[in-house]
Design a protein around this motif. Sequence first.
Motif: not given
Lengths: 337, 337
Positions: B235-242, B268-276
């Motif tokens: 809930f705290r990730m910036n756009t394009h965060g990893r 993940l969608v709204n902020n375009r977050v990658r989780m790996e």
Amino acid sequence: MPSRENSNRRVVIAALPDDRLEVSNYAMEAAAVPDPESGQVLCRTLAITIGAGQRAGLQGSASYAGAPESGRVMGGSGIARVEASTDSRFAVGDVVRAPTGWQDYSTPSADELLAVDPSADPGELLGALGTNGLTAYFGLMDLGRPTEGETVVVSAAAGSVGHLVGQMAAIKGATVVGIAGSDEKCALLVDELGFDRAINRKVDDFRAAFRAATPDRIDVYFDNVGGPILESALFRMNTHGRIVCCGAASQYDTSSPGPGPRGIPGLLVNNRVRMEGFLVFDYESSYEEARAELAGWVGEGRLKPLVTDYDGLEAAPQAFVDLLAGTTVGTTVVRVA
Amino acid sequence: MPSRENSNRRVVIAALPDDRLEVSNYAMEAAAVPDPESGQVLCRTLAITIGAGQRAGLQGSASYAGAPESGRVMGGSGIARVEASTDSRFAVGDVVRAPTGWQDYSTPSADELLAVDPSADPGELLGALGTNGLTAYFGLMDLGRPTEGETVVVSAAAGSVGHLVGQMAAIKGATVVGIAGSDEKCALLVDELGFDRAINRKVDDFRAAFRAATPDRIDVYFDNVGGPILESALFRMNTHGRIVCCGAASQYDTSSPGPGPRGIPGLLVNNRVRMEGFLVFDYESSYEEARAELAGWVGEGRLKPLVTDYDGLEAAPQAFVDLLAGTTVGTTVVRVA
């Protein structure tokens, strides 16, 4: 200037939905046809498209579309004819892509418009060559990156984005498995669109059917739904698999989204899985190139766009309700004029 | 050949844990010192390291380490001295990295061994230059990819991997925020290791403390714990965060892992977050290069390895229990000989 009605019919949000969306959440009203200000173009809406993701926009601040409010004209993309222009790039009679909203007339900034072939079918412009096609294209090609022989699974596979994703994955040589909400949709995917297999998500033992349909497990899962199907896919991913997070349709039309999928982060670690969300708008600088490739595939008959049509602006709320209930296939288009 | 005890003390799994691990889940037994077969090397264990992820290996088939069973010698990595060799690459007296397990003697294949500087400290070899250091390095550098001025948050920040991740992020010019389980650990991170801020995850209003500590939100979240802290970070990730999924310590020492984090996939969608997710073993071909860079940082004093030592093989079960309870910091090392 062509003749113009005196009144601008608009579909406004009457009340935000408490739970499932209903037609009564909208109201029709009439306003004066707006005059374009400097830099604006008066657009006559010809057709609009509706996507499931717009339901998320009615849930409040969680969506990228911003907070919704009652009384606002429902937003949306469409195809429109220019009826008056203050910008030299657009002339009366031009046909354009425009953020029309659900109304007869709008006055977007000229910067928001893109000229299209006036002889092209609005259903195709708004589907395979529109946001749906671009979403499928960039999500699959940039994030999913399927290679020949890999297994690609797509959910909401008969939907606006899903039916295009599956066909593009087949073009890339992948084995394609669709998940859809009825036997009729599954038959359509396999018989008409070249999917290798399709599963009805409503069967009694979905997990068993899912396992049987993915004997080589999953390399790319293109997720349009979230929820339990995302969870099932997580447990079927191959090592170094990719999950493309495009939408969460299972979470939209409700006031109580479910819990997150089990297995995160453990399964991501053990199987080295990448899960990534995206919004198509980030790829805007590559739209033109993508549209050229998409149009090529459509022209060759390798990409078959599906469209469900509704007739008349007043049908838009029902079209949206039907879309969320899963009774439409492909791109949902409302023909306005 | 140096003198050798007649007996090989081994720590075996007495009973798989039902819930929290206890010392009684292990038993000491004595066996004959094994003779190396062709291709094998007899190794005298000098020190072993224990990681929280090994607890996942006791949960059954879910782990990459394979299914555990009672009666088996507990597995693990260590530093050992060669006492007999059937392979020309290793001679008696050499010091090696080896999959020793929790025992005095082992006979790994020569292919599994790597010679190390015999004068180096086993704590450093097993920590900053061992699997912990490599895990921190590849997870942060290959998946997290922080750039100057970005905010990197790491959980279990005083732990075996976390304390190294934070220091490496600082070397890369990021603002570093650690999450740890006590005020003492937080002070250590800020005062000794150069973290910009640290938060005790046990404070009354963790979410408020977390928000206050991440005023520019989060660009890279290096997750060692999963569970509610992962959810908070989402809930705290910036756009394009990893989000780098390294471990799920909050889910290990229990028989009932919690639900998945809310907000997946919507956030993940709204902020375009990658989780790996990743496992360090996939980077084996780059270990040497990474160790050279890590050793350079240690030598320059920019990367300070923390080690918690235990004395004697018989202390290994207690060390593991302490590690899982969060009472150790840095790399947990058991000095065996």
